[in-house]
Design a protein around this motif. Structure first.
Motif, PDB file in Angstrom:
ATOM      1  N   ASN A  34      87.384  22.641  -3.762  1.00 55.63           N
ATOM      2  CA  ASN A  34      87.241  23.951  -4.432  1.00 55.63           C
ATOM      3  C   ASN A  34      87.502  25.131  -3.514  1.00 55.63           C
ATOM      4  O   ASN A  34      87.028  26.237  -3.754  1.00 55.63           O
ATOM      5  N   LYS A  35      88.249  24.898  -2.445  1.00 57.82           N
ATOM      6  CA  LYS A  35      88.555  25.978  -1.508  1.00 57.82           C
ATOM      7  C   LYS A  35      90.048  26.289  -1.447  1.00 57.82           C
ATOM      8  O   LYS A  35      90.440  27.377  -1.035  1.00 57.82           O
ATOM      9  N   LYS A  53      91.329  32.566  -1.677  1.00 53.12           N
ATOM     10  CA  LYS A  53      91.472  34.025  -1.680  1.00 53.12           C
ATOM     11  C   LYS A  53      92.839  34.489  -2.148  1.00 53.12           C
ATOM     12  O   LYS A  53      93.022  35.665  -2.482  1.00 53.12           O
ATOM     13  N   ASP A  61      84.627  32.408  -7.349  1.00 52.31           N
ATOM     14  CA  ASP A  61      83.816  31.505  -6.522  1.00 52.31           C
ATOM     15  C   ASP A  61      84.428  30.114  -6.391  1.00 52.31           C
ATOM     16  O   ASP A  61      84.297  29.461  -5.358  1.00 52.31           O
ATOM     17  N   LYS A  62      85.137  29.666  -7.447  1.00 52.79           N
ATOM     18  CA  LYS A  62      85.677  28.307  -7.443  1.00 52.79           C
ATOM     19  C   LYS A  62      87.131  28.305  -7.879  1.00 52.79           C
ATOM     20  O   LYS A  62      87.534  29.090  -8.747  1.00 52.79           O
ATOM     21  N   ASP A  65      87.899  27.901 -11.511  1.00 48.55           N
ATOM     22  CA  ASP A  65      87.771  29.058 -12.408  1.00 48.55           C
ATOM     23  C   ASP A  65      89.134  29.634 -12.755  1.00 48.55           C
ATOM     24  O   ASP A  65      89.267  30.383 -13.726  1.00 48.55           O
TER      25      ASP A  65
END
Length: 389
Positions: A34-35, A53, A61-62, A65
Motif C-alpha cells: 500500500n505504498k 505520493k 492514505d492507501k 483508495d
C-alpha cells in the motif's frame, strides 16, 4: 528462418522507447504494501513504479483508495531508476499528469473569467492555502469583504473563488474570495434597489449598531434606522433595545440608489402612541403620568409612552401660582384628569387641581365678650348702669 527473424525485428521496432518526460500508459500489476504501485508500461515491455505520493493530487492514505490491479493509468516518466524488473526500472507519476490536466482546466476557466472551487487545507500568516486540484493561495486581504482577525474557522471549508493570477510553470495560483463576495453583493444591491420604494414595509436583520442608529440588512443592502426611528419611546442607545441578528420589520422612508442609501423606520411599522387615544384617555378619566417639561404657561405630562398632555398653569393648583416651577418639578409623578382630547391634532388637555379639594377661605369670627359665670348677661350689666345715671 528468415521469416522468424523478420518477425523478431518487427517486434523490437514496435517496442516503445521510454525516456524521461514521456507520457505513457501503465497497467497496474501489483500493489506493494500500500505504498507504491508496480505497473507495466504498455508498448515498452518494461515496468515502472508509482509511489503513493505520485498517485494523486490530493493526499491519500492507501494506494487502494486510488487504483486497483488491472487499472490502466496515464503516467509521466520522472526518472530512470535502474533495470531491476522486480522494483521497476522507471519512476512514474500519475499526480503530475492529473495536475497538468487541472492546470489546463484552470487556465481555460481563467480565460473565460469563470469561478472555481477550492478547499482550504491550511491557514498561514499571510492567508489561506487551498486545494483547487493543484495548490493555490488566497492572500489575507482577498479572503473576505470585511476585516477578519482569525482565519482558523476557514480550514476545511470549500470556497468559490476568482482566479487572480496563474502561472503553471511556477505552480503559482492566486485566488480571491473577496472578489466573488463583492460581485454578489453588488448584484444583490442592484436587485434590492430595483424592487424597493418609499412606503414599502419589508423584513430585515440587524447587521450593525452604532450610537446614531442601526443598520439593517435588507438582503444585499444595509439601510439605516436612525435612533429617532427605532421607537416612539425615547431610546438613548440603539443597543438598549436592539441586538445584532434581530429580525425586524421596517418601513422604507427614502431610497437613493446613486448614493447607495436607504432610510428606514421601525417605529412606523408599529401602532402609534396616539392611535385610539380618545379611548385610552377618555374625557374624565384619571391617569398617572410623569412631568416631562415645565414652561411659563404650564406643564407637559407624559401619560403614555410618546403621549404628552398639557396641564395649563391655571389647572395646576387652586392657589394662585406665578410659574409651574413653584409646585412641580421635571420627573415628578402626578395624577391628572383628562379635560379634553383630540387624536387628529394630537392634543390632550389635563388638570391636576381637578383632583384636589378646594380649600375654603378662613372666615374671621366677630368679637364676643365672654360671659361671666355669674349668670348676668351683657344687657343686664348695661341696663343697670344706665338706670344709675
Amino acid at each position: 528462418m528468415t521469416e522468424k527473424m523478420n518477425d523478431m525485428l518487427d517486434a523490437m521496432e514496435s517496442v516503445q522507447e521510454v525516456k524521461v518526460g514521456d507520457s505513457v500508459q501503465g497497467e497496474v500489476l501489483s500493489i506493494d504494501d500500500n505504498k507504491q504501485v508496480i505497473v507495466g508500461i504498455l508498448g515498452a515491455g518494461v515496468e515502472g513504479v508509482v509511489p503513493l505520493k505520485e498517485l494523486s493530487t490530493i493526499p491519500v492514505d492507501k494506494v487502494t483508495d486510488i487504483v486497483s490491479i488491472g487499472d490502466v493509468m496515464d503516467l509521466v516518466v520522472i526518472s530512470e531508476i535502474g533495470k531491476d524488473k522486480e522494483n521497476g526500472s522507471y519512476l512514474l507519476s500519475k499526480r503530475r499528469v492529473d495536475a497538468k490536466k487541472v492546470w489546463e482546466d484552470i487556465e481555460a476557466s481563467y480565460e473565460k473569467n469563470e469561478l472555481i472551487k477550492a478547499t482550504v487545507t491550511n491557514v498561514v500568516k499571510g492567508g489561506l492555502v487551498v486545494d483547487a486540484g493543484v495548490r493555490g493561495f488566497i492572500p489575507a486581504s482577498m479572503v473576505a469583504d470585511h476585516f477578519v482577525s482569525d482565519f482558523s474557522g476557514y480550514k476545511g471549508e470549500e470556497l468559490i473563488c476568482k482566479i487572480i493570477e496563474i502561472e503553471p510553470s511556477e505552480n503559482r495560483l492566486i485566488l480571491s474570495r473577496r472578489a466573488v463576495l463583492e460581485t454578489e453583493k453588488n448584484r444583490l444591491k442592484d436587485e434590492v434597489f430595483a424592487t424597493i420604494q418609499a412606503g414599502d414595509i419589508i423584513e430585515g436583520v440587524v447587521a450593525r449598531l452604532t450610537d446614531f442608529g442601526a443598520f439593517v440588512d435588507l438582503g444585499g443592502v444595509d439601510g439605516l434606522v436612525h435612533v429617532s426611528e427605532i421607537s416612539y419611546e425615547h431610546v438613548g442607545k440603539p443597543e438598549d433595545v436592539l441586538a445584532v441578528g434581530d429580525k425586524v420589520s421596517v418601513k422604507v422612508l427614502s431610497v437613493d440608489p446613486e448614493a447607495g442609501r436607504v432610510s428606514l423606520s421601525i417605529k412606523e411599522t408599529q401602532a402609534g402612541p396616539w392611535d385610539d387615544i380618545e379611548t385610552k384617555a377618555a374625557v374624565g378619566s384619571i391617569l398617572t403620568g410623569v412631568v416631562k417639561r415645565l414652561t411659563s404657561f404650564g406643564a407637559f405630562v407624559e401619560v403614555f409612552p410618546g403621549v404628552e398632555g398639557l396641564v395649563h398653569i391655571s389647572q395646576i393648583s387652586h392657589k394662585h401660582i406665578a410659574t409651574p416651577h413653584e409646585v412641580l418639578q421635571e420627573g415628578q409623578t402626578v395624577e391628572v384628569k383628562v379635560l379634553d382630547v383630540n387624536e387628529e391634532s394630537k392634543r390632550i388637555g389635563l388638570s391636576i387641581k381637578a383632583l384636589e379639594e378646594k380649600e375654603e377661605p378662613e372666615v374671621e369670627e366677630e368679637y364676643q365678650m365672654p360671659e361671666e359665670s355669674t349668670g348676668f348677661t351683657l344687657g343686664d350689666v348695661l341696663g343697670h348702669s344706665l338706670e344709675d345715671k
